[in-house]
Design an enzyme around this catalytic site. Structure first.
Site, short mmCIF file in Angstrom:
data_model
loop_
_atom_site.label_atom_id
_atom_site.label_comp_id
_atom_site.label_asym_id
_atom_site.label_seq_id
_atom_site.Cartn_x
_atom_site.Cartn_y
_atom_site.Cartn_z
CD GLN A 63 -2.70 0.94 2.68
OE1 GLN A 63 -3.20 -0.13 2.95
NE2 GLN A 63 -2.86 2.00 3.44
CG ASP A 64 2.70 3.40 -2.71
OD1 ASP A 64 3.27 2.50 -2.09
OD2 ASP A 64 3.08 3.79 -3.83
CG HIS B 131 0.71 7.54 14.11
ND1 HIS B 131 0.52 8.45 13.10
CD2 HIS B 131 0.06 8.05 15.19
CE1 HIS B 131 -0.21 9.46 13.53
NE2 HIS B 131 -0.49 9.24 14.81
CE LYS C 185 3.94 3.76 9.42
NZ LYS C 185 3.58 4.87 10.30
CG HIS D 80 7.11 7.26 11.07
ND1 HIS D 80 6.03 7.80 10.39
CD2 HIS D 80 8.22 7.81 10.55
CE1 HIS D 80 6.50 8.64 9.48
NE2 HIS D 80 7.81 8.66 9.56
CE1 TYR E 44 2.27 5.85 5.95
CE2 TYR E 44 2.53 8.18 5.46
CZ TYR E 44 1.85 7.15 6.07
OH TYR E 44 0.71 7.43 6.81
#
Length: 187
Positions: free
Chosen positions: A46-47, A62, A72, A119, A132
């Protein structure tokens, strides 16, 4: 692509090469074979992209817990941000330690954040965009966090960091001392 390691095991700074001329530049920002050699065999599924309108916007810290833990690969595509990563792997020799990097559209740097780290970031310019790639799909049940300003961690956030920009969720995140064990260190 240059890859720089940190004192905290697993984190990597990726610095893509830019080929410039009078028109601008070309840069290969991701290449699976090079990533696998440098960072491991994680696969991205996933982006994500986030716009922060105001400078000083704070997002994080997070992470996602098991079974949907995420690695990530983070980069800034517009503006600039101070990106922070905290080791939350219990038993790690660097548990509770952090690293921070300025990521910007101008420098093109990317930070690889494996699972087991919290992060977050603070924008340094208005209208900053962070993009990300992640190794697991978003899961609301596994969406967790850590207090961005935990004094035990001691991140020296930029002077423009504005706690008024925190989301309701981020205002209630626990301190590291109260964080359940979500990840354990393994060499």
């Amino acid at each position: 692509m240059e890859v720089v390691s940190f004192d905290i095991a697993g984190l990597k700074l990726l610095i893509p090469r830019r080929l410039s001329d009078d028109r601008g530049y070309f840069s290969e920002t991701f290449r699976a074979d090079a990533f696998f050699r440098s960072c491991g065999d994680d696969v991205f599924v996933q982006d994500n992209e986030s716009l922060s309108v105001r400078e000083g916007t704070i997002r994080g810290l997070h992470f996602q817990s098991k079974p949907h833990e995420q690695g990530k690969l983070v980069r800034c595509t517009r503006g600039a941000l101070f990106d922070v990563v905290v080791d939350i792997r219990h038993g790690s020799p660097t548990f509770g330690q952090w690293t921070g990097e300025v990521l910007s559209a101008a420098n093109g740097r990317q930070l690889w954040v494996p699972a087991g780290f919290a992060h977050g970031f603070c924008t340094l310019e208005p209208n900053t965009v962070i993009a990300y790639k992640v190794t697991a799909y978003y899961s609301a049940e596994c969406d967790k966090g850590l207090a961005w300003n935990d004094p035990e961690i001691g991140v020296p956030w930029p002077d423009i960091a504005d706690h008024e920009t925190l989301s309701a969720k981020d205002r209630k995140q626990p301190l590291l001392a109260n964080l359940p064990i979500y990840f354990s260190w393994s060499e």
